[in-house]
Design an enzyme around this catalytic site. Structure first.
Site, short mmCIF file in Angstrom:
data_model
loop_
_atom_site.label_atom_id
_atom_site.label_comp_id
_atom_site.label_asym_id
_atom_site.label_seq_id
_atom_site.Cartn_x
_atom_site.Cartn_y
_atom_site.Cartn_z
N VAL A 278 0.84 -1.20 0.00
CA VAL A 278 0.00 0.00 0.00
C VAL A 278 0.88 1.26 0.00
O VAL A 278 0.58 2.26 -0.66
CB VAL A 278 -0.96 -0.01 1.22
N ALA A 279 2.00 1.19 0.73
CA ALA A 279 2.93 2.33 0.78
C ALA A 279 3.56 2.60 -0.58
O ALA A 279 3.88 3.75 -0.91
CB ALA A 279 4.01 2.06 1.82
N ILE A 281 2.15 2.26 -3.46
CA ILE A 281 1.18 2.79 -4.41
C ILE A 281 0.65 4.13 -3.91
O ILE A 281 0.09 4.21 -2.83
CB ILE A 281 -0.02 1.81 -4.57
N GLU A 283 -2.03 6.04 -3.59
CA GLU A 283 -3.47 5.85 -3.82
C GLU A 283 -4.17 7.13 -4.27
O GLU A 283 -5.17 7.08 -4.98
CB GLU A 283 -4.15 5.34 -2.52
N ASP A 325 -6.53 24.78 -40.61
CA ASP A 325 -7.27 25.09 -41.81
C ASP A 325 -7.07 26.58 -42.10
O ASP A 325 -6.93 27.38 -41.16
CB ASP A 325 -8.75 24.78 -41.58
N ASN A 698 -1.25 9.15 2.29
CA ASN A 698 -1.36 9.10 0.83
C ASN A 698 -2.62 9.77 0.30
O ASN A 698 -2.60 10.38 -0.78
CB ASN A 698 -1.33 7.64 0.34
N ASP A 702 -1.12 14.19 1.97
CA ASP A 702 -0.36 14.47 0.74
C ASP A 702 -1.23 15.09 -0.34
O ASP A 702 -0.76 15.90 -1.14
CB ASP A 702 0.28 13.19 0.21
#
Length: 884
Positions: A278-279, A281, A283, A325, A698, A702
């Site tokens: 988990v750390a 990733i 999240e 164009d 996370n 953060d």
């Protein structure tokens, strides 16, 4: 190809007759066999499908796995938090992209609702959807063409085709023309195409193609066949997700190996391994990036840009080629007189004076069927341009006609290429005015008027006139001549007196030239793509600074002779593409993309839609743009201003920079978590952080400063840099080393805070500080609770300080405007407040398994957490020292 066949051959092949058309029985049979004259619709996504599409991301898959394992280990709180983040991300993405693809629906709406046809010898009005191949369709000014027709009769017929071909002037049609070879759409003057409109004259045509077989149907097919590609950022985040997934698996395997070697409890180590995974990733990353992009969309609105697809914001920042164009995008899509020739001189149109140039002005304004009365613009663009010339000296056709009404006329036709009107002034004077093609009108002139004096026209006069016309032609101006005749009300076009010339063009937008220059300084190449003629396109391109010489221009007929591979090899040297079809535009976009460029395509017409969709980012015009172009585009400019693209690119670059800062910031925290936990476990200590601590850091602590970084004001010099390499990763230019360094620094701070409690306890007990004694001390519930709280608090607060320095890692804090980003100030205060309450509010203390801290402890932990700011200043100073 019906444009290569004569009228009788076409009617015979389509089993119809000009005089009576199809019978009702024939029409019914063909309708039953071939279906309605309509475009096949592509089924749109449902809200559920759009929601599920947001979940198709590597990072999301990893989060689902983490949630599933958490549930398996009875860590339900952790699983709920993870799933809420996934849900938030999906909802934000779905809301932003909920506007389904409208391209085919818009194409359908453009179809004419009714058509006048001849069946059984009678003229009847039927729904356009009931048209079949072989029907004879009657055309008149104002009618929208209901299908692709092979013209069988044309009387002064002009058709507005700019939305389909890019041609800025209505095309003069000729039913009797038969092509001897393959020609482009713009040169098929015996054809009338579905969804274009009749601007002048009348005619008849036999239906050659219906529905998806029409030219507009082919565009619809191309739209459905064009696949959406991942943006550079999406690709980078997917790659990052895969790397982090591998890291998470490796960590889990390593933890089991350590558990076996250290003879630890396997179940306990499984929980620890999941905590470490988990750390690894971030999240909150997917949700934060999505929110930053959504906030970026709001910033784009401030520069008159509507973003239809979230990732388009970031893609703009990487654009290295802008394909545009010409008509309506780089130019005004409004024919304008810019030069005149009278009294033997070529002048700027602004030098005209009605008092001095009355005859010249009256002639071009009165010999005219257009109208600008009541703020409406009705008529042929060429004639409207002549009325606009009159408006420069405050003269209107309606105003002059009150004093000099029209008493006779000869309408324009494609054979004579001239138009004549006769007017009787209040003083009884009769004046005839004839305008038309210079080469034909000059043959009808026997005299010339200069400065009010009429003399016989001489050979030198003809040479001077030809030179003046040649000078205008070099600037790609369309030249019209004026002849006058006094005292004759017959409207005969003979024995005329030459009065002068006008030169007109669809001029560049005033702001476009500066934008092209700024793009060049930013390392971005501007490419002009148009259905207009080579000379006209090249003249506009040179004036705008897009091209320097004719070798940089290529035409559609030349492209027809090339393979895609051949074009891929030479496209870097080309800047202008003239007389191109929709298929060519897609081919051109693909060629630039094959050379590694990130391509933006801008346009407003139906003909632009496939290339808008094929490009990395399609940009449509909001005011003059067709619904089809808007439906196929990623972004829409609400002010139709080419210069807005430059502002949008600057915003895109700023947003990408912010996203990169956000990603590096979040990963430095994750690296810090992994390194601190892995180190502690390898040396036999308990984990410094619990799984819920990691999730809190996370997802909450953060994410707040990460979002503030996402809205950081862009660097004022951002458009002085070259476009970033589309293959450049998020960790290029030393970013990986920078992130790992910050990860190690944060890990050291976290481990230091974790060890502070047992070391202080050992000192108070008079025991020696050894690893064995620390392990024993950490068995005490009070000590381990405080140690983990110290680590948790230091990690969270140090990230808040670290975010301040991440705003610009090349500039000292003392040279930053710290008050410029108010979101960062708010994030810091709120983040610190949240970190305090999870250690001080009893209910949350129980949930997070923390310990309440004293004021002295808070002061010490905050001072320790400020180390990232000191590190930032040291690094900035070091960079400057090395440069010197």
């Amino acid at each position: 190809m019906y444009y290569q066949k004569g009228i009788d051959d076409v009617c015979a092949k389509l089993k119809t007759t000009k005089s009576t058309g199809l019978t009702q029985e024939q029409a019914k049979k063909l309708y039953d066999e071939n279906g309605p004259n309509a475009l096949v619709e592509q089924k749109g996504k449902t809200k559920l499908q759009m929601f599920l599409a947001q979940l198709q991301d590597t990072m999301i898959y990893i989060l689902f796995a983490a949630a599933a394992i958490s549930i398996f280990l009875h860590e339900v709180d952790d699983a709920i938090i993870i799933l809420l983040v996934v849900l938030l991300n999906a909802v934000i993405g779905m809301v932003q992209e909920s506007k389904a693809e409208q391209a085919l629906e818009a194409l359908k709406k453009m179809s004419s609702p009714t058509a006048m046809v001849r069946r059984d010898g009678k003229i009847v009005e039927i729904p356009a959807s009931q048209l079949v191949v072989g029907d004879i369709v009657l055309l008149e000014a104002g009618r929208v063409i209901p299908a692709d027709l092979r013209l069988i009769q044309s009387v002064n017929l002009k058709i507005e085709e700019s939305a389909l071909t890019g041609e800025s002037v209505p095309v003069e049609k000729d039913a009797n023309f038969v092509a001897t070879s393959d020609v482009g759409i713009g040169d098929q003057i015996n054809m009338a195409f579905s969804s274009t409109s009749v601007s002048y004259g009348r005619g008849e045509g036999v239906v050659a193609y219906t529905g998806m077989d029409t030219e507009i149907g082919k565009i619809a097919t191309m739209l459905t066949e064009t696949q959406n590609e991942l943006t550079p950022l999406q690709k980078r985040l997917n790659e990052l997700g895969k790397v982090l997934g591998i890291i998470a698996i490796v960590i889990c395997v390593a933890m089991f190996a350590i558990a076996v070697l250290q003879k630890r409890d396997i179940a306990e180590m499984l929980i620890t391994a999941i905590s470490l995974a988990v750390a690894a990733i971030p999240e909150g990353l997917t949700a934060v990036v999505t929110i930053v992009l959504a906030l970026g969309v709001q910033r784009m609105v401030a520069v008159n840009t509507i973003v239809r697809k979230l990732p388009s914001v970031e893609t703009l920042g990487a654009v290295s080629v802008v394909c545009s164009d010409k008509t309506g995008t780089l130019t005004q899509n409004k024919m304008t007189v810019t030069k005149v020739y009278l009294n033997g001189q070529v002048k700027d149109v602004k030098e005209l004076s009605y008092e001095k140039d009355t005859l010249f002005m009256d002639g071009f304004v009165l010999c005219n069927d257009a109208s600008t009365a009541n703020d409406s613009r009705i008529g042929d663009p060429t004639e409207l341009a002549l009325l606009d010339m009159g408006a420069l000296v405050n003269v209107t056709r309606e105003g002059i006609e009150e004093k000099a009404p029209r008493i006779n006329e000869q309408a324009f036709d494609s054979t004579r290429k001239m138009m004549t009107t006769v007017h009787k002034y209040e003083n009884g004077k009769v004046m005839g005015y004839t305008k038309g093609a210079m080469d034909i009108l000059l043959k009808k002139c026997v005299k010339i008027i200069k400065n009010g004096v009429v003399t016989d026209i001489t050979e030198q006069d003809l040479i001077d006139i030809d030179q003046a016309a040649g000078e205008m032609a070099k600037g790609a101006l369309r030249v019209l001549a004026l002849g006058v005749k006094e005292g004759d009300d017959s409207a005969k076009e003979e024995n005329l007196t030459f009065a002068g010339l006008v030169g007109m063009i669809d001029p560049p937008r005033p702001e476009a030239k500066n934008s092209v220059k700024e793009f060049k300084e930013a390392g971005i190449t501007t490419i002009m793509i148009t259905g207009d003629h080579r000379d006209t396109a090249l003249a506009i391109a040179k004036e705008l600074g897009i091209a320097d010489d004719e070798n940089q221009c290529i035409t559609g007929s030349e492209l027809n002779e090339m393979t895609q591979e051949h074009l891929n090899g030479i496209v870097k040297n080309l800047r202008v593409f003239a007389r191109v079809s929709p298929e060519h535009k897609v081919m051109i976009v693909k060629a630039f993309k094959s050379n590694g460029s990130i391509v933006s395509m801008t346009g407003d017409g139906v003909n632009d839609a496939p290339s808008l969709k094929a490009a990395d980012i399609g940009v449509a015009m909001g005011i003059t743009g067709t619904d089809v172009a808007k439906g196929a585009a990623d972004m829409v400019l609400t002010d139709d201003n080419f210069a807005t693209i430059e502002k949008a690119v600057a915003e895109g670059r700023g947003i990408y920079q912010n996203i990169k800062k956000t990603v590096l910031f979040l990963l430095s925290s994750n690296f810090g978590e992994v390194i601190s936990m892995f180190t502690a476990i390898v040396i036999g200590l308990q984990s410094p952080l619990k799984a819920i601590h990691i999730l809190w850091i996370n997802l909450i602590t953060d994410s707040l400063p990460a979002l503030a970084l996402g809205v950081d004001p862009k660097d004022k010099d951002i458009m002085k840099a070259k476009p970033r390499d589309p293959n450049e990763g998020l960790f290029a230019n030393g970013a990986m080393a920078f992130t790992i360094y910050n990860g190690f620094m944060i890990a050291c701070l976290t481990l230091g805070a974790f060890l502070w409690s047992p070391i202080r306890h050992l000192g108070a007990e008079g025991l020696q500080v050894t690893l064995a004694n620390i392990k024993v001390a950490l068995e005490d519930p009070f000590i381990i609770s405080h140690a983990q709280t110290y680590a948790f608090t230091t990690l969270g607060v140090s990230q808040l300080f670290h975010a301040i320095g991440m705003r610009n890692y090349d500039k000292s804090l003392f040279k930053m405007n710290l008050l410029e980003n108010k979101a960062m100030i708010g994030a810091f205060i709120l983040g610190l407040f949240l970190q305090v309450i999870v250690t001080e509010v009893p209910f949350l203390v129980e949930v997070f398994e923390t310990a309440q801290l004293h004021l002295e402890e808070w002061i010490n932990l905050i001072l320790l957490s400020m180390v990232p700011l000191v590190s930032h200043e040291v690094i900035v100073f070091g960079k400057k020292f090395i440069k010197k």
